[in-house]
Design a protein around this motif. Structure first.
Motif, PDB file in Angstrom:
ATOM      1  N   GLU A  17      -7.082  39.806  74.483  1.00 18.31           N
ATOM      2  CA  GLU A  17      -6.240  40.773  73.842  1.00 18.31           C
ATOM      3  C   GLU A  17      -6.290  41.495  72.843  1.00 18.31           C
ATOM      4  OE1 GLU A  17      -1.381  40.239  73.530  1.00 18.31           O
ATOM      5  OE2 GLU A  17      -2.197  38.634  74.435  1.00 18.31           O
ATOM      6  N   LYS A  21      -7.463  45.403  72.382  1.00 15.98           N
ATOM      7  CA  LYS A  21      -6.049  46.733  71.714  1.00 15.98           C
ATOM      8  C   LYS A  21      -7.286  47.442  70.340  1.00 15.98           C
ATOM      9  CE  LYS A  21      -2.380  43.621  71.544  1.00 15.98           C
ATOM     10  NZ  LYS A  21      -1.401  42.549  71.181  1.00 15.98           N
ATOM     11  N   GLU A  54       3.531  41.258  83.551  1.00 15.51           N
ATOM     12  CA  GLU A  54       4.345  42.159  82.811  1.00 15.51           C
ATOM     13  C   GLU A  54       3.117  41.843  81.706  1.00 15.51           C
ATOM     14  OE1 GLU A  54       8.116  40.517  82.580  1.00 15.51           O
ATOM     15  OE2 GLU A  54       8.200  41.061  84.113  1.00 15.51           O
ATOM     16  N   ASN A  55       2.624  40.969  80.986  1.00 16.71           N
ATOM     17  CA  ASN A  55       1.748  41.048  79.871  1.00 16.71           C
ATOM     18  C   ASN A  55       0.795  41.562  80.237  1.00 16.71           C
ATOM     19  OD1 ASN A  55       3.748  39.375  78.768  1.00 16.71           O
ATOM     20  ND2 ASN A  55       2.570  37.056  78.614  1.00 16.71           N
ATOM     21  N   GLU A  56      -0.212  41.526  81.950  1.00 20.56           N
ATOM     22  CA  GLU A  56      -1.136  42.480  81.725  1.00 20.56           C
ATOM     23  C   GLU A  56      -0.700  43.710  81.758  1.00 20.56           C
ATOM     24  OE1 GLU A  56      -4.164  40.681  81.495  1.00 20.56           O
ATOM     25  OE2 GLU A  56      -3.275  39.590  80.619  1.00 20.56           O
ATOM     26  N   LYS A  58       1.406  45.149  80.153  1.00 23.69           N
ATOM     27  CA  LYS A  58       1.735  45.885  78.224  1.00 23.69           C
ATOM     28  C   LYS A  58       0.152  46.101  77.805  1.00 23.69           C
ATOM     29  CE  LYS A  58       6.280  43.440  77.648  1.00 23.69           C
ATOM     30  NZ  LYS A  58       7.221  42.780  77.223  1.00 23.69           N
ATOM     31  N   LEU A  59      -0.410  44.821  78.009  1.00 28.14           N
ATOM     32  CA  LEU A  59      -2.061  45.211  76.971  1.00 28.14           C
ATOM     33  C   LEU A  59      -2.607  46.780  78.301  1.00 28.14           C
ATOM     34  CD1 LEU A  59      -3.817  43.949  75.358  1.00 28.14           C
ATOM     35  CD2 LEU A  59      -4.461  42.538  77.114  1.00 28.14           C
ATOM     36  N   GLU A  61      -1.119  49.249  79.345  1.00 31.44           N
ATOM     37  CA  GLU A  61      -0.443  50.187  78.447  1.00 31.44           C
ATOM     38  C   GLU A  61      -1.529  50.522  77.351  1.00 31.44           C
ATOM     39  OE1 GLU A  61       4.157  52.367  78.178  1.00 31.44           O
ATOM     40  OE2 GLU A  61       3.744  50.103  79.302  1.00 31.44           O
ATOM     41  N   ILE A  62      -1.036  49.430  76.164  1.00 32.76           N
ATOM     42  CA  ILE A  62      -2.121  49.874  74.710  1.00 32.76           C
ATOM     43  C   ILE A  62      -3.168  50.398  75.042  1.00 32.76           C
ATOM     44  CG2 ILE A  62      -3.046  48.100  72.603  1.00 32.76           C
ATOM     45  CD1 ILE A  62       0.017  46.351  73.327  1.00 32.76           C
ATOM     46  N   ARG A  77      -5.175  46.841  85.524  1.00 31.15           N
ATOM     47  CA  ARG A  77      -3.310  47.893  86.011  1.00 31.15           C
ATOM     48  C   ARG A  77      -3.325  47.763  87.574  1.00 31.15           C
ATOM     49  NH1 ARG A  77      -0.285  49.373  81.869  1.00 31.15           N
ATOM     50  NH2 ARG A  77       1.383  49.763  82.860  1.00 31.15           N
ATOM     51  N   THR A  97       9.240  51.647  87.706  1.00 35.69           N
ATOM     52  CA  THR A  97       8.710  52.377  86.544  1.00 35.69           C
ATOM     53  C   THR A  97       7.450  52.156  86.504  1.00 35.69           C
ATOM     54  OG1 THR A  97       9.933  49.593  86.207  1.00 35.69           O
ATOM     55  CG2 THR A  97       8.130  50.465  84.698  1.00 35.69           C
ATOM     56  N   GLU A  98       5.779  52.284  87.028  1.00 34.88           N
ATOM     57  CA  GLU A  98       4.552  52.700  87.206  1.00 34.88           C
ATOM     58  C   GLU A  98       5.125  53.947  87.035  1.00 34.88           C
ATOM     59  OE1 GLU A  98       1.197  50.833  86.392  1.00 34.88           O
ATOM     60  OE2 GLU A  98       3.175  50.355  85.651  1.00 34.88           O
TER      61      GLU A  98
END
Length: 211
Positions: A17, A21, A54-56, A58-59, A61-62, A77, A97-98
């Motif tokens: 992770e 980033k 949700e964690n994946e 978010k990652l 999206e970063i 994704r 949401t996507e």
């Protein structure tokens, strides 16, 4: 991975992770996460599955914000949402949401073909109507007549949308296309995106009317 202890695997996930980033284009890191997630998704623990989704996301999206055209981030994704065994209502909420995320990202770069392709995939999951898809391309084209991605996406929707229409309905839609094109050419006469779509519509019109 099956031989790795939970603590070791968790540590490697945290490390991957951090690295993603820094560089979201390192494909092997995304692949490692996929291998680990296969075990999570196969455990039939809905709560843990939803947390992992949700964690994946978010990652990812970063990664996308760091590089909007990162193949690895976009594909991850899609892979997560395809493979995760979550409840249908939960997934539909995520898909909605996507769509909002894609619309937000297309405001920043309205030609991002990764985003257009992903949005189309999500819309298919939500069973969005072809008319609804076409309307969105109209909006983006009116914002920027040089938006090749919107014209290209429109060229994929139009034939299917009018395939089973009556001849009068086909002519009506094709006239709308030509009116939009003429307005675009008047505004941006040297833009190649508009002329490409013009040639497409002329060629397609002959086939559509004959059929």
């Amino acid at each position: 991975l099956a031989t790795k202890s939970y603590s070791v695997q968790n540590s490697l996930l945290k490390l991957s992770e951090k690295l993603i980033k820094i560089n979201p284009d390192y494909y092997s890191l995304w692949n490692y996460r996929k291998e680990a997630l296969v075990e999570v998704f196969g455990a039939n623990d809905l709560q843990q599955t939803e947390k992992s989704i949700e964690n994946e996301l978010k990652l990812s999206e970063i990664g996308i914000k760091s590089n909007p055209k990162s193949y690895g981030a976009w594909y991850h994704r899609k892979w997560v949402l395809e493979k995760a065994n979550a409840e249908e209502n939960y997934k539909n909420k995520i898909f909605s949401t996507e769509i909002k995320l894609c619309e937000k990202l297309l405001l920043l770069d309205n030609r991002n073909f990764h985003c257009w392709g992903y949005k189309d995939w999500v819309e298919n999951k939500l069973e969005t109507s072809l008319e609804g898809k076409l309307q969105f391309t109209t909006l983006k084209i009116e914002e920027n007549f040089s938006n090749y991605s919107a014209f290209h996406y429109r060229s994929k929707i139009l034939p299917t949308m009018i395939a089973n229409k009556t001849e009068n309905e086909k002519l009506s839609q094709l006239n709308k296309e030509l009116n939009m094109i003429h307005q675009a050419i008047y505004t941006e006469p040297d833009d190649q995106s508009v002329w490409w779509y013009y040639f497409f519509v002329i060629h397609f019109s002959n086939e559509a009317i004959q059929n």
